[in-house]
Motif scaffolding. Structure first.
Motif, short mmCIF file in Angstrom:
data_model
loop_
_atom_site.label_atom_id
_atom_site.label_comp_id
_atom_site.label_asym_id
_atom_site.label_seq_id
_atom_site.Cartn_x
_atom_site.Cartn_y
_atom_site.Cartn_z
N ARG A 163 -7.26 -0.10 2.03
CA ARG A 163 -5.98 0.07 1.34
C ARG A 163 -5.73 1.55 1.04
O ARG A 163 -4.60 2.05 1.20
N GLU A 164 -6.78 2.27 0.62
CA GLU A 164 -6.64 3.70 0.33
C GLU A 164 -6.31 4.46 1.61
O GLU A 164 -5.49 5.40 1.60
N PHE A 165 -6.93 4.05 2.72
CA PHE A 165 -6.66 4.71 4.00
C PHE A 165 -5.20 4.53 4.40
O PHE A 165 -4.52 5.50 4.76
N ILE A 172 5.94 1.00 7.92
CA ILE A 172 4.85 1.87 8.39
C ILE A 172 3.52 1.36 7.86
O ILE A 172 2.53 1.27 8.59
N ALA A 173 3.49 1.01 6.58
CA ALA A 173 2.26 0.48 5.98
C ALA A 173 1.82 -0.80 6.67
O ALA A 173 0.63 -1.00 6.94
N CYS A 204 0.80 -1.22 0.00
CA CYS A 204 0.00 0.00 0.00
C CYS A 204 0.84 1.28 0.00
O CYS A 204 0.29 2.38 0.02
N VAL A 205 2.16 1.14 0.00
CA VAL A 205 3.01 2.33 -0.07
C VAL A 205 2.81 2.99 -1.43
O VAL A 205 3.02 2.35 -2.47
N PRO A 206 2.39 4.25 -1.48
CA PRO A 206 2.16 4.90 -2.78
C PRO A 206 3.43 4.95 -3.61
O PRO A 206 4.52 5.22 -3.10
N GLY A 207 3.28 4.70 -4.89
CA GLY A 207 4.44 4.67 -5.77
C GLY A 207 5.01 6.04 -6.08
O GLY A 207 6.15 6.16 -6.54
N ASP A 208 4.21 7.10 -5.82
CA ASP A 208 4.66 8.44 -6.18
C ASP A 208 5.16 9.24 -4.98
O ASP A 208 5.31 10.47 -5.06
N VAL A 209 5.43 8.57 -3.85
CA VAL A 209 5.97 9.28 -2.69
C VAL A 209 7.39 9.72 -2.99
O VAL A 209 8.22 8.93 -3.45
N ALA A 210 7.68 11.00 -2.74
CA ALA A 210 9.02 11.53 -3.01
C ALA A 210 10.04 10.81 -2.14
O ALA A 210 9.75 10.43 -0.99
N VAL A 240 0.27 6.67 5.08
CA VAL A 240 1.70 6.49 4.78
C VAL A 240 2.23 7.74 4.07
O VAL A 240 3.32 8.23 4.37
N ARG A 241 1.46 8.25 3.13
CA ARG A 241 1.87 9.45 2.39
C ARG A 241 2.04 10.64 3.34
O ARG A 241 3.02 11.39 3.25
N GLU A 242 1.10 10.79 4.29
CA GLU A 242 1.18 11.91 5.23
C GLU A 242 2.35 11.74 6.20
O GLU A 242 3.02 12.71 6.56
N VAL A 243 2.57 10.49 6.64
CA VAL A 243 3.72 10.22 7.53
C VAL A 243 5.01 10.58 6.81
O VAL A 243 5.92 11.20 7.38
N ALA A 244 5.11 10.18 5.53
CA ALA A 244 6.31 10.49 4.74
C ALA A 244 6.51 12.00 4.62
O ALA A 244 7.63 12.50 4.75
#
Length: 342
Positions: free
Chosen positions: A84-86, A57-58, A30-36, A91-95
């Motif tokens: 999964r979206e949640f 984290i995920a 579920c880790v987004p592929g577009d996370v910087a 994860v995106r916000e934590v990053a």
């Protein structure tokens, strides 16, 4: 019984349930592929240092989501588009939050405690209080390292077992009460510190758990958190009622055969009664504050043990099983080392 307290007890019971007794999902995906790309982060864990991984984290978030659904009796499709979206969003916000911290602290060395607090804050910002509580229950098993100021103090449990006094465990218990009322749990840090200072000022070498809980109630009220204090008192009273009724057991270890046949290197067989394993467990538990009792640990160490097993495979299985317990509680790192030494 207060429904909120019922939910908390159900969540605690599920959190104590063995991992292999719960469904497993690919939360790491579920880790987004577009996370910087994040700057280099060193994670400080009880065993030393570890490389930071967003997939962890995920996985932590996903397991917390699973526990919340199971505690509610929802055993159906947990790994769905919504969950999964949640997980991906958190994860995106934590990053993003970590990237902000890295701008102020380079190189970034992050304690496990700091990381869990950041995850909790992100969940609270998203009104995901139940998930935050579930993560907190996981955290309480990993953050089992006493600070230098409290190392000389020992806590007496209700069963008269003596364990180290750990300020963070008090903080976590207080945080759970704040989160149960859907409130920011940040005040728990100062309240736990005040309790530690009171214990140190008393110059006692031993303090009973009931005394600590009395102090929690007093410090909550002194700080003006009256509703939180009331919820803590109610939860404490409910647990006392359960213990009086004999319902305090959280885990019931799976029944194990009393004796099994073990093949020796020379081909001979012996009837193994597990007495030596019980002595090894007793030795390995000395001075450790573990989340499982001796019987539960024995059941965990005997997973995958079968009749007619070779002595070599028996020894290897017990050692490997002891290592898997580390993810339940950080103190099992020392326990596992002692099992190997013995």
């Amino acid at each position: 019984m207060n429904s909120s307290l019922q939910q908390d007890l159900a969540l605690k019971k599920i959190s104590h349930t063995a991992f292999d007794a719960k469904p497993v999902y690919a939360w790491r995906d579920c880790v987004p592929g577009d996370v910087a790309a994040l700057p280099e982060i060193t994670l400080l864990v009880p065993q030393g240092e570890a490389a930071f991984d967003l997939a962890e984290i995920a996985d932590t978030l996903g397991k917390a989501v699973t526990n919340v659904h199971l505690a509610r009796g929802e055993t159906g499709d947990i790994f769905n588009d919504t969950t999964r979206e949640f997980v991906s969003r958190i994860v995106r916000e934590v990053a993003a939050n970590l990237a902000g911290v890295a701008l102020r602290r380079t190189p970034l060395r992050l304690s496990l405690n700091d990381l869990y607090e950041l995850i909790e804050k992100t969940l609270v910002d998203n009104n995901a209080y139940d998930i935050a509580k579930s993560v907190l229950l996981s955290r309480s098993r990993k953050l089992a390292v006493a600070g230098p100021q409290t190392a000389a103090i020992r806590l007496i449990r209700r069963n008269n077992q003596v364990v180290p006094f750990i300020e963070q465990k008090i903080e976590i218990a207080i945080r759970k009460t704040f989160l149960s009322l859907q409130r920011d749990s940040a005040p728990a840090v100062a309240i736990a510190r005040a309790i530690t200072e009171r214990v140190l000022a008393s110059r006692q070498s031993f303090v009973h758990i009931e005394e600590i809980q009395d102090m929690v109630e007093e410090e909550l009220m002194k700080a003006g958190h009256y509703k939180v204090a009331r919820a803590y008192i109610q939860y404490r009273a409910l647990r006392a009622e359960q213990r009086a009724a004999g319902g305090d057991a959280i885990l019931s270890p799976a029944p194990q055969p009393s004796m099994i046949v073990v093949k020796q290197p020379d081909g001979a067989t012996v009837l193994w009664d597990r007495a030596d394993l019980q002595r090894r467990i007793e030795f390995a538990r000395i001075g450790l504050d573990l989340c499982l009792n001796a019987d539960q640990i024995e059941a965990e160490l005997l997973r995958s043990v079968y009749d007619q097993i070779t002595q070599k495979d028996l020894d290897a299985t017990i050692v490997l099983n002891s290592k898997t317990l580390i993810e339940k509680d950080a103190d099992f790192a020392k326990f596992s080392g002692r099992i190997q030494l013995s």
